[in-house]
Design a protein around this motif. Sequence first.
Motif, PDB file in Angstrom:
ATOM      1  N   VAL A 138       0.823  -1.213   0.000  1.00 39.02           N
ATOM      2  CA  VAL A 138       0.000   0.000   0.000  1.00 39.02           C
ATOM      3  C   VAL A 138       0.860   1.267   0.000  1.00 39.02           C
ATOM      4  CG1 VAL A 138      -1.586   1.390   1.390  1.00 39.02           C
ATOM      5  CG2 VAL A 138      -2.121  -0.999   0.900  1.00 39.02           C
ATOM      6  N   PRO A 139       1.797   1.428   0.943  1.00 38.23           N
ATOM      7  CA  PRO A 139       2.626   2.644   0.898  1.00 38.23           C
ATOM      8  C   PRO A 139       3.513   2.720  -0.341  1.00 38.23           C
ATOM      9  CG  PRO A 139       3.403   1.145   2.613  1.00 38.23           C
ATOM     10  CD  PRO A 139       2.093   0.628   2.147  1.00 38.23           C
ATOM     11  N   LEU A 140       3.946   1.592  -0.871  1.00 40.55           N
ATOM     12  CA  LEU A 140       4.757   1.598  -2.089  1.00 40.55           C
ATOM     13  C   LEU A 140       3.945   2.075  -3.283  1.00 40.55           C
ATOM     14  CD1 LEU A 140       6.865  -1.705  -1.917  1.00 40.55           C
ATOM     15  CD2 LEU A 140       7.744   0.628  -1.945  1.00 40.55           C
ATOM     16  N   LEU A 141       2.749   1.525  -3.455  1.00 39.74           N
ATOM     17  CA  LEU A 141       1.956   1.859  -4.631  1.00 39.74           C
ATOM     18  C   LEU A 141       1.464   3.303  -4.595  1.00 39.74           C
ATOM     19  CD1 LEU A 141       0.786   0.964  -7.294  1.00 39.74           C
ATOM     20  CD2 LEU A 141      -1.189   0.019  -6.088  1.00 39.74           C
ATOM     21  N   LYS A 142       1.281   3.854  -3.420  1.00 37.51           N
ATOM     22  CA  LYS A 142       0.871   5.254  -3.333  1.00 37.51           C
ATOM     23  C   LYS A 142       1.855   6.179  -4.038  1.00 37.51           C
ATOM     24  CE  LYS A 142      -1.894   5.236   0.921  1.00 37.51           C
ATOM     25  NZ  LYS A 142      -1.978   5.712   2.330  1.00 37.51           N
ATOM     26  N   GLU A 143       3.129   5.757  -4.123  1.00 33.10           N
ATOM     27  CA  GLU A 143       4.171   6.575  -4.738  1.00 33.10           C
ATOM     28  C   GLU A 143       4.388   6.233  -6.211  1.00 33.10           C
ATOM     29  OE1 GLU A 143       5.498   9.023  -3.000  1.00 33.10           O
ATOM     30  OE2 GLU A 143       4.205   8.395  -1.328  1.00 33.10           O
ATOM     31  N   HIS A 144       3.541   5.355  -6.775  1.00 36.05           N
ATOM     32  CA  HIS A 144       3.723   4.923  -8.162  1.00 36.05           C
ATOM     33  C   HIS A 144       2.453   5.133  -8.969  1.00 36.05           C
ATOM     34  CE1 HIS A 144       7.119   2.990  -6.156  1.00 36.05           C
ATOM     35  NE2 HIS A 144       7.682   2.899  -7.354  1.00 36.05           N
ATOM     36  N   ASP A 145       2.596   5.022 -10.293  1.00 31.15           N
ATOM     37  CA  ASP A 145       1.479   5.269 -11.194  1.00 31.15           C
ATOM     38  C   ASP A 145       0.715   4.007 -11.572  1.00 31.15           C
ATOM     39  OD1 ASP A 145       2.094   8.061 -11.445  1.00 31.15           O
ATOM     40  OD2 ASP A 145       3.731   7.504 -12.799  1.00 31.15           O
ATOM     41  N   VAL A 146       1.391   2.884 -11.581  1.00 25.67           N
ATOM     42  CA  VAL A 146       0.761   1.652 -12.039  1.00 25.67           C
ATOM     43  C   VAL A 146       1.376   0.466 -11.296  1.00 25.67           C
ATOM     44  CG1 VAL A 146       2.393   1.433 -13.970  1.00 25.67           C
ATOM     45  CG2 VAL A 146       0.179   0.257 -14.085  1.00 25.67           C
ATOM     46  N   LEU A 147       0.554  -0.546 -11.037  1.00 22.12           N
ATOM     47  CA  LEU A 147       1.001  -1.775 -10.383  1.00 22.12           C
ATOM     48  C   LEU A 147       1.018  -2.904 -11.406  1.00 22.12           C
ATOM     49  CD1 LEU A 147       1.650  -3.601  -7.931  1.00 22.12           C
ATOM     50  CD2 LEU A 147      -0.821  -3.790  -7.549  1.00 22.12           C
ATOM     51  N   ILE A 148       2.127  -3.626 -11.469  1.00 23.28           N
ATOM     52  CA  ILE A 148       2.248  -4.821 -12.305  1.00 23.28           C
ATOM     53  C   ILE A 148       2.643  -5.966 -11.397  1.00 23.28           C
ATOM     54  CG2 ILE A 148       3.423  -5.891 -14.265  1.00 23.28           C
ATOM     55  CD1 ILE A 148       4.038  -3.041 -15.268  1.00 23.28           C
ATOM     56  N   ALA A 206      -4.447  -2.210  -5.345  1.00 29.33           N
ATOM     57  CA  ALA A 206      -4.699  -1.260  -6.433  1.00 29.33           C
ATOM     58  C   ALA A 206      -6.010  -0.518  -6.212  1.00 29.33           C
ATOM     59  CB  ALA A 206      -4.715  -1.997  -7.772  1.00 29.33           C
ATOM     60  N   ASP A 207      -7.027  -1.222  -5.695  1.00 34.73           N
ATOM     61  CA  ASP A 207      -8.304  -0.576  -5.375  1.00 34.73           C
ATOM     62  C   ASP A 207      -8.103   0.555  -4.380  1.00 34.73           C
ATOM     63  OD1 ASP A 207      -9.774  -2.206  -7.008  1.00 34.73           O
ATOM     64  OD2 ASP A 207     -10.536  -3.499  -5.418  1.00 34.73           O
ATOM     65  N   TYR A 208      -7.427   0.244  -3.287  1.00 38.00           N
ATOM     66  CA  TYR A 208      -7.249   1.226  -2.216  1.00 38.00           C
ATOM     67  C   TYR A 208      -6.471   2.450  -2.701  1.00 38.00           C
ATOM     68  CZ  TYR A 208      -5.850   3.332   2.184  1.00 38.00           C
ATOM     69  OH  TYR A 208      -5.632   4.233   3.203  1.00 38.00           O
ATOM     70  N   CYS A 209      -5.468   2.205  -3.524  1.00 43.83           N
ATOM     71  CA  CYS A 209      -4.628   3.308  -4.005  1.00 43.83           C
ATOM     72  C   CYS A 209      -5.197   3.983  -5.253  1.00 43.83           C
ATOM     73  CB  CYS A 209      -3.215   2.795  -4.295  1.00 43.83           C
ATOM     74  SG  CYS A 209      -2.336   2.172  -2.842  1.00 43.83           S
ATOM     75  N   GLY A 210      -6.224   3.382  -5.843  1.00 39.16           N
ATOM     76  CA  GLY A 210      -6.826   3.962  -7.037  1.00 39.16           C
ATOM     77  C   GLY A 210      -5.910   3.962  -8.240  1.00 39.16           C
ATOM     78  N   LYS A 211      -5.126   2.889  -8.414  1.00 36.56           N
ATOM     79  CA  LYS A 211      -4.138   2.828  -9.490  1.00 36.56           C
ATOM     80  C   LYS A 211      -4.461   1.699 -10.481  1.00 36.56           C
ATOM     81  CE  LYS A 211      -1.842   6.120  -7.545  1.00 36.56           C
ATOM     82  NZ  LYS A 211      -0.505   6.065  -6.989  1.00 36.56           N
ATOM     83  N   PRO A 212      -4.055   1.850 -11.752  1.00 36.92           N
ATOM     84  CA  PRO A 212      -4.229   0.771 -12.734  1.00 36.92           C
ATOM     85  C   PRO A 212      -3.430  -0.465 -12.321  1.00 36.92           C
ATOM     86  CG  PRO A 212      -3.650   2.837 -13.815  1.00 36.92           C
ATOM     87  CD  PRO A 212      -3.441   3.051 -12.349  1.00 36.92           C
ATOM     88  N   PHE A 213      -3.944  -1.627 -12.693  1.00 39.76           N
ATOM     89  CA  PHE A 213      -3.326  -2.889 -12.297  1.00 39.76           C
ATOM     90  C   PHE A 213      -3.200  -3.798 -13.515  1.00 39.76           C
ATOM     91  CE2 PHE A 213      -4.414  -7.199 -10.223  1.00 39.76           C
ATOM     92  CZ  PHE A 213      -3.080  -7.572 -10.184  1.00 39.76           C
ATOM     93  N   ILE A 214      -1.965  -4.207 -13.806  1.00 36.91           N
ATOM     94  CA  ILE A 214      -1.694  -5.182 -14.858  1.00 36.91           C
ATOM     95  C   ILE A 214      -1.320  -6.500 -14.192  1.00 36.91           C
ATOM     96  CG2 ILE A 214      -0.269  -5.784 -16.848  1.00 36.91           C
ATOM     97  CD1 ILE A 214       0.246  -2.782 -17.246  1.00 36.91           C
TER      98      ILE A 214
END
Length: 413
Positions: A91-101, A113-121
């Motif tokens: 969670v804290p890592l993805l908050k600083e990024h644009d996309v999760l793979i 990805a849901d919590y951070c509101g980020k695209p997920f591949i």
Amino acid sequence: MKILLVTRGSQGDIYPYLTIAAALVKRGHKVILNLPQIFEKEAQAYQLDYVLQDFDDIQGMVSKAGDKDEGAKPYLKWMRDVIDAQFKQLVPLLKEHDVLIATNSEFAAASVADYCGKPFIRTAFAPFIPGRRIPPPIFPYPKPHPVFTPRLIWKLLNIGNNYMTQKTINKNRVQLGLKPLKNCGYYSTERAFNYMLYSRYLGNTDSDWKYKWDIGGYCFNDALHYDADAYQELLDFIQREQRPVIFFTLGSCSAKESDAFCRRLINVCRQLSFRLIIGSGWSGTGKSLENEKDIFLLTHTIPHSLIFPHCDAVMHHGGSGTTHSVARSGKPQIIMPLIIDQPYWAYRVQQLELGPKCIKIGKVSDKALKEKVNDLVTNPVYRKNATKVAGQMRDEHSVDNFCDFIESMADKI
């Protein structure tokens, strides 16, 4: 873009992500790789930015996977502990990024990805998407069945997946203020864009897949650092004589029967006047046999791309990475599947006539083993088909395909 890559597993799961991360950095992206602790040296060798996973016993889990006495309880506890650790760390890592793979085995990824509101591949090294035509790749019998249809098996797998993960995932979702899921089994597939990291010429796809997906090929890692002296010793062994050479490995897996099977395989090779290279792997397969004549015990990590072209055939466990590496080399192969998607790749090798039907390592008779090994090396059909598939795979440009796709996500951020 700022990209967070998450993967765990054996070499066949980690090495492609190292290649992908390095390629994305070269294109100017900021990349953080979240990977198991045992692969820290590899990440350092690539000069990548990385964060080691908090909960990490993947080597122990994989090495026990072929041991039926262990049962499912250790794996179940491990999986739930991993899910808890992922929510806390990602969670804290993805908050600083644009996309999760992340790979399809990262069960917390979609909710993070849901919590951070980020695209997920979501990536997969086999067709891990529910459908009508292809059974789950972890199903041990990948052939068509009149009763246990692919749809039914996916439903059964979904029930099992929910049993294993749903309670843990929903506990963490509630803590984050997210609604609990009614069906965790299919949620990641529905939430993500599913990218298949395997070759369309080796694996297959389902035209009835209703989820978002694409396929781009297996991302080979040919830039691994290796011991040059150990590689030269291997080449010296191969080039010493003109007799056929077989490469045998169980990769990261182990089996109770592995040493006994090695001895039987040695006897078969001697009867056929073949020579044998044993890739020892994580579990130390064949270590007690290193002084045997006509045998080379490989204990160092050397890229498959440097080994397989010099061999006449390969016998292996059926991991996606090894299966693709043999196919790309244009060599016949036979698989001795133990776990996860290995029966699927064994069936594909048989369907494509790249080698004989798979071997059950603890059940095959000496006579059948000899027949299969001889067929593997001498059958011209396997060599012809392997050469064709190798040419197709070499033209896939898999790393560029995936990087192009990731960059296409920029418009959605």
